[in-house]
Design a protein around this motif. Structure first.
Motif, PDB file in Angstrom:
ATOM      1  N   THR A 104      44.359  33.767  29.261  1.00  0.00           N
ATOM      2  CA  THR A 104      44.721  35.180  28.681  1.00  0.00           C
ATOM      3  C   THR A 104      44.147  35.988  29.881  1.00  0.00           C
ATOM      4  O   THR A 104      43.447  35.616  30.894  1.00  0.00           O
ATOM      5  CB  THR A 104      43.615  35.628  27.630  1.00  0.00           C
ATOM      6  OG1 THR A 104      42.259  35.537  27.923  1.00  0.00           O
ATOM      7  CG2 THR A 104      43.811  34.408  26.547  1.00  0.00           C
ATOM      8  N   GLY A 105      44.556  37.143  30.089  1.00  0.00           N
ATOM      9  CA  GLY A 105      44.280  38.467  30.761  1.00  0.00           C
ATOM     10  C   GLY A 105      42.730  38.413  30.783  1.00  0.00           C
ATOM     11  O   GLY A 105      42.255  38.509  31.935  1.00  0.00           O
ATOM     12  N   ALA A 106      42.101  38.546  29.787  1.00  0.00           N
ATOM     13  CA  ALA A 106      40.825  38.790  29.824  1.00  0.00           C
ATOM     14  C   ALA A 106      39.975  37.597  30.370  1.00  0.00           C
ATOM     15  O   ALA A 106      39.021  37.992  31.281  1.00  0.00           O
ATOM     16  CB  ALA A 106      40.058  38.804  28.221  1.00  0.00           C
ATOM     17  N   ASN A 109      40.293  38.297  34.373  1.00  0.00           N
ATOM     18  CA  ASN A 109      39.641  39.339  34.587  1.00  0.00           C
ATOM     19  C   ASN A 109      38.081  39.231  34.439  1.00  0.00           C
ATOM     20  O   ASN A 109      37.286  39.511  35.644  1.00  0.00           O
ATOM     21  CB  ASN A 109      39.753  40.736  33.794  1.00  0.00           C
ATOM     22  CG  ASN A 109      41.135  41.284  33.932  1.00  0.00           C
ATOM     23  OD1 ASN A 109      41.400  41.386  35.156  1.00  0.00           O
ATOM     24  ND2 ASN A 109      41.762  41.943  33.063  1.00  0.00           N
ATOM     25  N   PHE A 137      41.629  49.197  30.445  1.00  0.00           N
ATOM     26  CA  PHE A 137      41.689  48.086  29.515  1.00  0.00           C
ATOM     27  C   PHE A 137      41.586  46.862  30.506  1.00  0.00           C
ATOM     28  O   PHE A 137      42.699  46.620  31.280  1.00  0.00           O
ATOM     29  CB  PHE A 137      42.964  48.210  28.398  1.00  0.00           C
ATOM     30  CG  PHE A 137      42.847  46.978  27.625  1.00  0.00           C
ATOM     31  CD1 PHE A 137      41.882  47.126  26.726  1.00  0.00           C
ATOM     32  CD2 PHE A 137      43.588  45.931  27.868  1.00  0.00           C
ATOM     33  CE1 PHE A 137      41.976  46.052  25.565  1.00  0.00           C
ATOM     34  CE2 PHE A 137      43.590  44.953  26.892  1.00  0.00           C
ATOM     35  CZ  PHE A 137      42.775  44.876  25.918  1.00  0.00           C
ATOM     36  N   HIS A 138      40.932  46.041  30.230  1.00  0.00           N
ATOM     37  CA  HIS A 138      40.566  44.883  30.902  1.00  0.00           C
ATOM     38  C   HIS A 138      40.413  43.547  30.059  1.00  0.00           C
ATOM     39  O   HIS A 138      40.482  42.579  30.624  1.00  0.00           O
ATOM     40  CB  HIS A 138      39.479  44.747  31.954  1.00  0.00           C
ATOM     41  CG  HIS A 138      39.632  45.959  33.092  1.00  0.00           C
ATOM     42  ND1 HIS A 138      40.645  46.043  33.858  1.00  0.00           N
ATOM     43  CD2 HIS A 138      38.824  46.916  33.261  1.00  0.00           C
ATOM     44  CE1 HIS A 138      40.546  47.043  34.734  1.00  0.00           C
ATOM     45  NE2 HIS A 138      39.514  47.711  34.397  1.00  0.00           N
ATOM     46  N   GLY A 139      40.652  43.784  28.530  1.00  0.00           N
ATOM     47  CA  GLY A 139      40.460  42.692  27.843  1.00  0.00           C
ATOM     48  C   GLY A 139      39.335  42.657  26.987  1.00  0.00           C
ATOM     49  O   GLY A 139      38.538  43.785  26.864  1.00  0.00           O
ATOM     50  N   GLU A 189      43.505  48.873  37.124  1.00  0.00           N
ATOM     51  CA  GLU A 189      44.680  48.911  36.888  1.00  0.00           C
ATOM     52  C   GLU A 189      45.445  49.674  37.718  1.00  0.00           C
ATOM     53  O   GLU A 189      45.296  50.901  37.707  1.00  0.00           O
ATOM     54  CB  GLU A 189      45.352  49.037  35.247  1.00  0.00           C
ATOM     55  CG  GLU A 189      44.309  48.291  34.466  1.00  0.00           C
ATOM     56  CD  GLU A 189      44.228  48.960  33.097  1.00  0.00           C
ATOM     57  OE1 GLU A 189      45.023  49.007  32.428  1.00  0.00           O
ATOM     58  OE2 GLU A 189      43.598  49.785  32.791  1.00  0.00           O
ATOM     59  N   GLU A 194      47.489  50.533  28.646  1.00  0.00           N
ATOM     60  CA  GLU A 194      47.048  50.820  27.363  1.00  0.00           C
ATOM     61  C   GLU A 194      46.534  52.148  27.277  1.00  0.00           C
ATOM     62  O   GLU A 194      46.666  52.911  26.174  1.00  0.00           O
ATOM     63  CB  GLU A 194      45.695  49.947  26.904  1.00  0.00           C
ATOM     64  CG  GLU A 194      45.961  48.463  26.929  1.00  0.00           C
ATOM     65  CD  GLU A 194      47.437  47.850  26.076  1.00  0.00           C
ATOM     66  OE1 GLU A 194      47.391  48.275  24.782  1.00  0.00           O
ATOM     67  OE2 GLU A 194      48.247  47.392  26.778  1.00  0.00           O
ATOM     68  N   ASP A 222      43.698  44.581  38.536  1.00  0.00           N
ATOM     69  CA  ASP A 222      44.243  44.018  37.174  1.00  0.00           C
ATOM     70  C   ASP A 222      45.513  44.420  37.011  1.00  0.00           C
ATOM     71  O   ASP A 222      45.823  45.462  36.497  1.00  0.00           O
ATOM     72  CB  ASP A 222      43.091  44.598  36.218  1.00  0.00           C
ATOM     73  CG  ASP A 222      43.609  44.008  34.833  1.00  0.00           C
ATOM     74  OD1 ASP A 222      44.646  43.426  34.718  1.00  0.00           O
ATOM     75  OD2 ASP A 222      42.980  44.214  33.747  1.00  0.00           O
ATOM     76  N   VAL A 224      47.548  42.367  35.077  1.00  0.00           N
ATOM     77  CA  VAL A 224      47.925  41.603  33.673  1.00  0.00           C
ATOM     78  C   VAL A 224      49.176  42.325  33.193  1.00  0.00           C
ATOM     79  O   VAL A 224      49.965  41.623  32.859  1.00  0.00           O
ATOM     80  CB  VAL A 224      46.744  41.546  32.782  1.00  0.00           C
ATOM     81  CG1 VAL A 224      47.229  41.171  31.579  1.00  0.00           C
ATOM     82  CG2 VAL A 224      45.558  40.647  33.414  1.00  0.00           C
ATOM     83  N   GLN A 225      49.325  43.707  33.241  1.00  0.00           N
ATOM     84  CA  GLN A 225      50.336  44.419  32.602  1.00  0.00           C
ATOM     85  C   GLN A 225      51.383  44.838  33.739  1.00  0.00           C
ATOM     86  O   GLN A 225      52.640  44.665  33.525  1.00  0.00           O
ATOM     87  CB  GLN A 225      49.793  45.621  31.755  1.00  0.00           C
ATOM     88  CG  GLN A 225      51.030  46.057  31.087  1.00  0.00           C
ATOM     89  CD  GLN A 225      50.539  47.097  29.737  1.00  0.00           C
ATOM     90  OE1 GLN A 225      51.110  48.069  29.496  1.00  0.00           O
ATOM     91  NE2 GLN A 225      49.351  46.665  29.318  1.00  0.00           N
ATOM     92  N   LYS A 251      49.899  38.025  30.902  1.00  0.00           N
ATOM     93  CA  LYS A 251      51.151  38.547  30.142  1.00  0.00           C
ATOM     94  C   LYS A 251      52.596  38.017  30.716  1.00  0.00           C
ATOM     95  O   LYS A 251      52.850  36.914  30.332  1.00  0.00           O
ATOM     96  CB  LYS A 251      51.197  39.991  30.055  1.00  0.00           C
ATOM     97  CG  LYS A 251      49.820  40.634  29.316  1.00  0.00           C
ATOM     98  CD  LYS A 251      50.307  41.979  28.878  1.00  0.00           C
ATOM     99  CE  LYS A 251      49.146  42.374  27.750  1.00  0.00           C
ATOM    100  NZ  LYS A 251      48.028  43.279  28.347  1.00  0.00           N
TER     101      LYS A 251
END
Ligand SMILES: *Cc1c(COP(=O)(O)O)cnc(C)c1O
Length: 397
Positions: A104-106, A109, A137-139, A189, A194, A222, A224-225, A251
């Motif tokens: 997962t992204g969390a 991170n 937003f990091h998880g 990010e 988010e 980050d 992730v997105q 993601k």
């Protein structure tokens, strides 16, 4: 279709952690998602920017099928081919040196936070503090929640993980004020997803790079997105022309299956045996899928398509905003937001769903759009038409 807050009896065995519409989704193909009643929706959530190639793309079915007949999970204590190939491919494409895979992204991170703390211990005399940003937003594990800057989150599960100092995006003075002799890294990010698709400016990112070089800090993105072609370049940092020391992906990397990655440059890739791990870390089934997805996303004509359809969506949103007297349109590639100028985003999301379009209200006043990266121009136009109908209920179209 309505968003349930009181659980319907058929949903009672799932913990009610978020409001969901009272429909059950049973099938997805490309840009489209079907519910149990047979209703079809144009999906601009795509699993929350996860399904980079839309729902159930054939190349993922094929990779899953082929790898599942060979090797699922040998254990993270043994090497496997798909993870070696994926790590090599990611490093070649990104310029980074080493990778750790998670699910997962969390998790990615959390790994970045641990890596920074370890590096601080071995290279920076015990420095451990990480500067992170308001609205970030990091998880949702405890460390990444503390790193995040979502309003109200610091009151949810105290005591909070210490070691994070908050600054504001695009405000260098706030970063300088957050630094201390214990600072080891800056984590952000490049586009806050988010928070409503809020991009860092290239000047701000360049200033952070300079600051990190001067003060001996790690710059950690980050993505992730924003990674994996979402912004129209394979990695978001390429779009901004600023190279971080540490990068996280998630993601879209798996295109719908759970896989994430923590990438580091050699100078800060300091994990030693026993420092990091995970039962599913680098499992061949997920790595085989990510390898197939990445091989598609990396193609120059694919990336050009993301930019072209992204420009079409951005232009359409701007026209729509002008026609309806709405607010700012922000985005790059196929990650966009539209400010409504009022707190009616939740209602617009519901009306869109009634029209057959799935979108997200990133904030009460802000809509977010995350179509599949291989969207066709027809899909973009159709989504814009459905959105316009939802924005102007009662008007004939
Ligand atoms: C979604 C997201 C995460 C968390 O990823 P999970 O897979 O839900 O743990 C972290 N950072 C950013 C920027 C994200 O968009």
């Amino acid at each position: 279709m309505q968003t349930t807050t009181v659980p319907d009896p058929q949903f009672r065995h799932l913990m009610q952690v978020t409001a969901r519409p009272a429909s059950i989704f049973v099938r997805g193909q490309g840009a489209w998602l079907w519910d149990e009643a047979g209703r079809r929706y144009l999906d601009w959530l795509q699993g929350w920017a996860v399904n980079s190639l839309g729902h159930s793309p054939e190349l993922i079915s094929r990779a899953l099928q082929e790898q599942s007949t060979q090797l699922l999970t040998p254990s993270p204590a043994l090497y496997n081919l798909p993870s070696l190939r994926l790590a090599a491919s990611l490093c070649e494409l990104s310029g980074f040196d080493q990778v750790f895979f998670g699910s997962t992204g969390a998790e990615a991170n959390e790994g970045a936070i641990k890596l920074a703390r370890k590096w601080g211990r071995v290279a920076r005399g015990g420095a451990y503090e990480i500067v992170t940003f308001a609205d970030a937003f990091h998880g949702r594990n405890l460390a990444t929640m503390a790193a995040s800057g979502k309003a109200g989150w610091d009151a949810l599960f105290p005591p909070n993980v210490p070691g994070f100092a908050k600054a504001r995006l695009n405000d260098l003075d706030s970063v300088l004020a957050a630094l201390s002799p214990r600072s080891v890294a800056i984590l952000l990010e490049p586009v806050q997803g988010e928070a409503g698709v809020r991009p860092a400016t290239p000047e701000f990112l360049r200033a952070l790079r300079r600051l990190c070089d001067e003060r001996g800090l790690l710059l950690m993105f980050d993505e992730v997105q924003t990674g994996c072609a979402r912004l129209g370049e394979l990695f978001g940092f390429q779009h901004f022309g600023v190279e971080p020391d540490v990068l996280t992906l998630g993601k879209g990397l798996g295109g719908g299956v759970p896989i994430s990655a923590l990438l580091a440059r050699a100078h800060c890739s300091v994990f030693e045996h026993g420092d990091q791990g995970g039962t599913y870390a680098g499992n061949p089934l997920m790595c085989a899928v990510a390898l197939a997805v990445l091989d598609r996303l990396r193609q120059p004509e694919f990336l050009a398509g993301v930019r072209t359809q992204g420009a079409r969506l951005g232009e359409g949103l701007r026209e729509l905003s002008a026609r309806h007297g709405l607010g700012e349109v922000r985005g790059h590639g196929l990650l966009w937001a539209l400010e409504l100028g009022h707190d009616g985003a939740g209602a617009v999301v519901e009306r869109c769903r009634e029209q057959g379009l799935l979108i997200n209200a990133a904030r009460p006043h802000c809509l977010r759009f995350m179509p599949r990266l291989d969207s066709t121009p027809e899909e973009i136009d159709q989504g814009l038409r459905l959105l316009e109908r939802a924005l102007a209920p009662g008007e004939a179209h």
